[in-house]
Design a protein around this motif. Structure first.
Motif, PDB file in Angstrom:
ATOM      1  N   GLN A   1      -1.873  54.127  41.182  1.00  0.00           N
ATOM      2  CA  GLN A   1      -2.169  54.290  42.597  1.00  0.00           C
ATOM      3  C   GLN A   1      -2.832  55.632  42.910  1.00  0.00           C
ATOM      4  OE1 GLN A   1       1.704  52.248  44.334  1.00  0.00           O
ATOM      5  NE2 GLN A   1       0.154  52.565  45.907  1.00  0.00           N
TER       6      GLN A   1
ATOM      7  N   GLU B   1      -4.782  56.194  45.194  1.00  0.00           N
ATOM      8  CA  GLU B   1      -4.848  56.382  46.650  1.00  0.00           C
ATOM      9  C   GLU B   1      -3.540  56.860  47.266  1.00  0.00           C
ATOM     10  OE1 GLU B   1      -2.140  53.218  46.918  1.00  0.00           O
ATOM     11  OE2 GLU B   1      -3.692  53.618  45.449  1.00  0.00           O
ATOM     12  N   ALA B   2      -2.447  56.872  46.499  1.00  0.00           N
ATOM     13  CA  ALA B   2      -1.111  57.116  47.065  1.00  0.00           C
ATOM     14  C   ALA B   2      -0.848  58.603  47.245  1.00  0.00           C
ATOM     15  CB  ALA B   2      -0.052  56.484  46.166  1.00  0.00           C
TER      16      ALA B   2
ATOM     17  N   PRO C   1       3.231  60.187  50.147  1.00  0.00           N
ATOM     18  CA  PRO C   1       4.412  59.416  49.734  1.00  0.00           C
ATOM     19  C   PRO C   1       5.089  58.750  50.923  1.00  0.00           C
ATOM     20  CG  PRO C   1       4.910  61.760  49.744  1.00  0.00           C
ATOM     21  CD  PRO C   1       3.426  61.632  49.974  1.00  0.00           C
ATOM     22  N   HIS C   2       5.890  57.735  50.608  1.00  0.00           N
ATOM     23  CA  HIS C   2       6.528  56.937  51.661  1.00  0.00           C
ATOM     24  C   HIS C   2       7.658  57.739  52.304  1.00  0.00           C
ATOM     25  CE1 HIS C   2       7.483  53.253  53.778  1.00  0.00           C
ATOM     26  NE2 HIS C   2       8.752  53.451  53.509  1.00  0.00           N
TER      27      HIS C   2
ATOM     28  N   ILE D   1      -1.097  63.223  42.215  1.00  0.00           N
ATOM     29  CA  ILE D   1      -1.720  61.895  42.200  1.00  0.00           C
ATOM     30  C   ILE D   1      -3.189  61.979  41.779  1.00  0.00           C
ATOM     31  CG2 ILE D   1      -2.543  60.069  43.746  1.00  0.00           C
ATOM     32  CD1 ILE D   1       0.310  59.585  43.067  1.00  0.00           C
TER      33      ILE D   1
ATOM     34  N   GLU E   1      -4.495  46.131  50.835  1.00  0.00           N
ATOM     35  CA  GLU E   1      -3.417  46.162  51.831  1.00  0.00           C
ATOM     36  C   GLU E   1      -3.822  45.199  52.942  1.00  0.00           C
ATOM     37  OE1 GLU E   1      -2.240  49.857  53.528  1.00  0.00           O
ATOM     38  OE2 GLU E   1      -2.343  50.941  51.626  1.00  0.00           O
TER      39      GLU E   1
ATOM     40  N   TRP F   1      -8.560  49.428  48.782  1.00  0.00           N
ATOM     41  CA  TRP F   1      -8.655  50.697  48.075  1.00  0.00           C
ATOM     42  C   TRP F   1      -9.425  50.484  46.775  1.00  0.00           C
ATOM     43  CZ3 TRP F   1      -7.587  54.817  50.766  1.00  0.00           C
ATOM     44  CH2 TRP F   1      -6.638  54.764  51.794  1.00  0.00           C
TER      45      TRP F   1
ATOM     46  N   HIS G   1       8.598  55.464  43.238  1.00  0.00           N
ATOM     47  CA  HIS G   1       7.724  54.300  43.071  1.00  0.00           C
ATOM     48  C   HIS G   1       6.511  54.585  42.181  1.00  0.00           C
ATOM     49  CE1 HIS G   1       9.500  51.751  46.354  1.00  0.00           C
ATOM     50  NE2 HIS G   1       9.938  52.927  46.734  1.00  0.00           N
ATOM     51  N   GLN G   2       6.332  55.839  41.758  1.00  0.00           N
ATOM     52  CA  GLN G   2       5.084  56.195  41.104  1.00  0.00           C
ATOM     53  C   GLN G   2       5.226  56.652  39.658  1.00  0.00           C
ATOM     54  OE1 GLN G   2       2.443  55.336  42.345  1.00  0.00           O
ATOM     55  NE2 GLN G   2       2.870  55.086  44.527  1.00  0.00           N
TER      56      GLN G   2
ATOM     57  N   THR H   1       2.300  55.230  37.762  1.00  0.00           N
ATOM     58  CA  THR H   1       1.075  55.954  38.083  1.00  0.00           C
ATOM     59  C   THR H   1       1.043  57.322  37.419  1.00  0.00           C
ATOM     60  OG1 THR H   1       0.774  54.837  40.214  1.00  0.00           O
ATOM     61  CG2 THR H   1      -0.207  57.023  39.992  1.00  0.00           C
TER      62      THR H   1
END
Length: 414
Positions: free
Chosen positions: A49, A51-52, A55-56, A113, A140, A191, A379-380, A383
């Protein structure tokens, strides 16, 4: 000692660290109770990712908090034990998600990232793993005009700030890319920078073979003890003991126990997740990895079938699985894309290791020479594994890493 370094944990992060240390000429052993890539790294959505960059964050709007507290959403579920166990870390997570704190976190996270694609590219070439990789990005998808418009505006701002590329798709453009989506999909952000892997576990295994080709050794063992021994470390397993000058803790959601035995109280918690593979109905192809963004699950066209990956479940790591979240996601997904029958008898369950400030912990242990941390990637991990390996290998060699590592060191929690 037969090894300079023991890397504990053979997921994407541990394999990335082991590979880069071996490339620098270290005698490295990679130790896990299972074969490389068979735990958390096996079960993810398979997106690198790029593009991430943001972060959430923990939801802070009252309406969103109220929805999550209802515990009926597809994106987030929880159990009372999970909330109790992670309560302190969740409170800190909420604090770090405040606008001023979050604004400081985003550029730090983005610096990490930004290394992801190039770091994977090196390992893909070394592993001969091109057949597993696609380079056409991911989607998305949005169901309401307001959410679509807001996200496309946000994507434009992120693209300008962090050098990302994307396509803003209306319903017609989206249907051209994915003709079998239901009409309730009104548009998407496509993306373009991320890469995807058609079998995440197989990619980790390929990287592990590249590590062995670089002179590394993969060991199997269930860890029983980690302790100082002379000038280095001894790791005792059910199968025997191994010694090395340096030990890297890359144990993902299992790291907290060993951190505790070594005297570190880092605020780690887990978000569990599930996946299931499906056949397409009437052979309808899914061309891209696809997030149903307003609902909170992801569909991935994997080699094993179309993988539905759930959002987050806040529950103790080893608690029995609860399949209500997956079943809710499946019901919604069948209305968006023509999923056919399940291809497995039971869902896969895994756990993601998280920190309250959303950043991984990478660097030396503050109180123990020769102990290093590579954990908390949330979550990464898929990545960021190769980039983490590059950065930690540079730190262990006494070099200046490619980015400022202060925001990722364990001292921020001590």
């Amino acid at each position: 000692m037969t090894h300079d370094t023991l890397v504990l944990g053979a997921g994407m992060v541990g394999v990335g660290v082991a590979y880069h240390l071996a490339r620098r000429g270290r005698r490295v052993a990679l130790l896990d109770r299972r074969e490389p890539g068979r735990e958390t790294s096996y079960g993810n959505a398979g997106i690198i990712q790029r593009e991430a960059v943001a972060p959430h964050a923990f939801p802070r709007e009252l309406g969103e908090l109220w929805r999550v507290l209802g515990n009926r959403g597809v994106d987030v579920r929880y159990t009372p034990r999970g909330i109790a166990q992670a309560g302190r870390a969740l409170w800190q997570y909420w604090q770090h998600s405040a606008p001023e704190a979050y604004a400081r976190i985003v550029p730090e996270y983005a610096s990490l990232i930004a290394l992801s694609i190039d770091a994977h590219a090196e390992m893909i070439e070394a592993a001969g793993a091109e057949a597993l990789i696609r380079r056409d990005g991911w989607l998305e998808v949005y169901r309401t005009p307001a959410a679509l418009e807001a996200r496309q505006a946000e994507a434009q701002a992120l693209a300008e700030r962090f050098g990302l590329t994307f396509d803003a798709l209306d319903a017609t453009a989206l249907r051209a890319r994915e003709p079998h989506l239901d009409a309730q999909a009104l548009g998407a952000v496509h993306w373009r920078d991320p890469w995807t892997a058609a079998d995440p576990g197989a990619l980790v295994a390929a990287y592990a073979r590249a590590f062995e080709a670089a002179g590394g050794e993969c060991l199997r063992g269930d860890i029983r003890d980690i302790a100082r021994h002379g000038e280095g470390w001894r790791v005792t397993t059910a199968e025997g003991a191994f010694e090395a000058r340096d030990v890297v803790l890359a144990l993902g959601p299992w790291a907290d126990h060993w951190l505790g035995t070594l005297g570190y109280r880092l605020p780690l918690f887990v978000k569990r997740g599930y996946h299931m593979h499906y056949a397409p109905r009437e052979q309808a192809p899914l061309h891209h990895w696809l997030l149903d963004a307003e609902t909170g699950y992801l569909l991935s066209p994997m080699q094993a079938g179309i993988r539905l990956t759930t959002g987050a479940e806040l529950a103790p790591r080893d608690a029995p699985p609860g399949h209500a979240q997956l079943e809710a996601a499946e019901r919604v997904a069948r209305g968006l894309f023509p999923l056919g029958e399940r291809l497995e008898s039971r869902p896969w369950k895994g756990a993601r290791p998280c920190t309250p400030d959303m950043k991984p912990i990478i660097g030396p242990a503050p109180r123990h020479a020769g102990l290093w941390f590579a954990l908390g990637h949330a979550h990464q991990g898929f990545t960021l594994g190769p980039a983490t390996g590059q950065l930690l290998a540079a730190m262990m060699a006494g070099e200046v890493p490619a980015i400022d590592m202060a925001p990722f060191r364990a001292e921020r929690f001590l």
